[in-house]
Design a protein around this motif. Structure first.
Motif, mmCIF file in Angstrom:
data_model
loop_
_atom_site.group_PDB
_atom_site.id
_atom_site.type_symbol
_atom_site.label_atom_id
_atom_site.label_comp_id
_atom_site.label_asym_id
_atom_site.label_seq_id
_atom_site.Cartn_x
_atom_site.Cartn_y
_atom_site.Cartn_z
ATOM 1 N N ARG A 287 -127.309 -69.634 -63.041
ATOM 2 C CA ARG A 287 -127.031 -70.952 -63.614
ATOM 3 C C ARG A 287 -125.851 -70.867 -64.583
ATOM 4 N NH1 ARG A 287 -131.497 -71.527 -65.589
ATOM 5 N NH2 ARG A 287 -130.788 -71.312 -67.717
ATOM 6 N N THR B 285 -122.385 -71.160 -63.067
ATOM 7 C CA THR B 285 -121.866 -72.459 -62.641
ATOM 8 C C THR B 285 -121.002 -73.059 -63.751
ATOM 9 O OG1 THR B 285 -123.829 -73.634 -63.433
ATOM 10 C CG2 THR B 285 -123.853 -72.936 -61.135
ATOM 11 N N ASN B 286 -121.252 -72.646 -64.999
ATOM 12 C CA ASN B 286 -120.428 -73.127 -66.120
ATOM 13 C C ASN B 286 -119.347 -72.135 -66.516
ATOM 14 O OD1 ASN B 286 -121.655 -75.696 -66.796
ATOM 15 N ND2 ASN B 286 -123.437 -74.521 -67.437
#
Ligand code: HEC
Length: 114
Positions: free
Chosen positions: A32, A35-36
């Motif tokens: 996760r 993704t940033n």
């Protein structure tokens, strides 16, 4: 006797509720996080978490990562790092560490609730 035991447990629970309990990071968080931020690893996230735990309860209890949105963390972290460095009268957290801290908080803030 029994009600005293309950009281002790209750006050212990209250005491630990004051400081946010930070969740252990897993591979799901790494995915996760990526993704940033490209290149986030379990090590880099844990480094950010350690920096957070070691430096950010100087003036107040640690806030839960999920207590702020990504937008707010982006603004808050540089502002708080500035406060911290000013208080310590040295650059405790430099640019690289600030990035790690922010990456940890943003990643942890978007963790699905268990
Ligand atoms: C020198 C003292 C000091 C240090 C060190 C500090 N803070 Fe703060 N923090 C404050 C004060 C004062 C407030 C109250 C609101 C404000 O002034 O923005 C606050 C508020 C907050 C809030 C709530 C913001 C809001 O909108 O109410 C968060 C989240 C936060 N700090 C995170 C951090 C993080 C992350 C760090 C570590 C980099 C940190 N703080 C280190 C003084 C500090």
């Amino acid at each position: 006797m029994k009600s005293r035991t309950i009281l002790v447990f209750l006050s212990l629970a209250l005491m630990s509720a004051c400081n946010a309990k930070l969740m252990d990071l897993t591979q799901t968080d790494v995915e996760r996080g990526n993704t940033n931020y490209k290149g986030v690893t379990l090590e880099s996230l844990n480094e950010g978490k350690n920096l957070y735990q070691q430096n950010c309860s100087e003036c107040h209890n640690l806030k839960r990562p999920s207590s702020e949105t990504i937008e707010k963390w982006n603004k808050l972290v540089p502002a708080m790092v500035k406060k911290l460095n000013a208080k310590m009268e040295k650059e405790v957290i430099d640019g690289r560490k600030q990035d790690l801290l922010l990456q940890y908080l943003v990643t942890a803030s978007t963790a699905p609730k268990k």
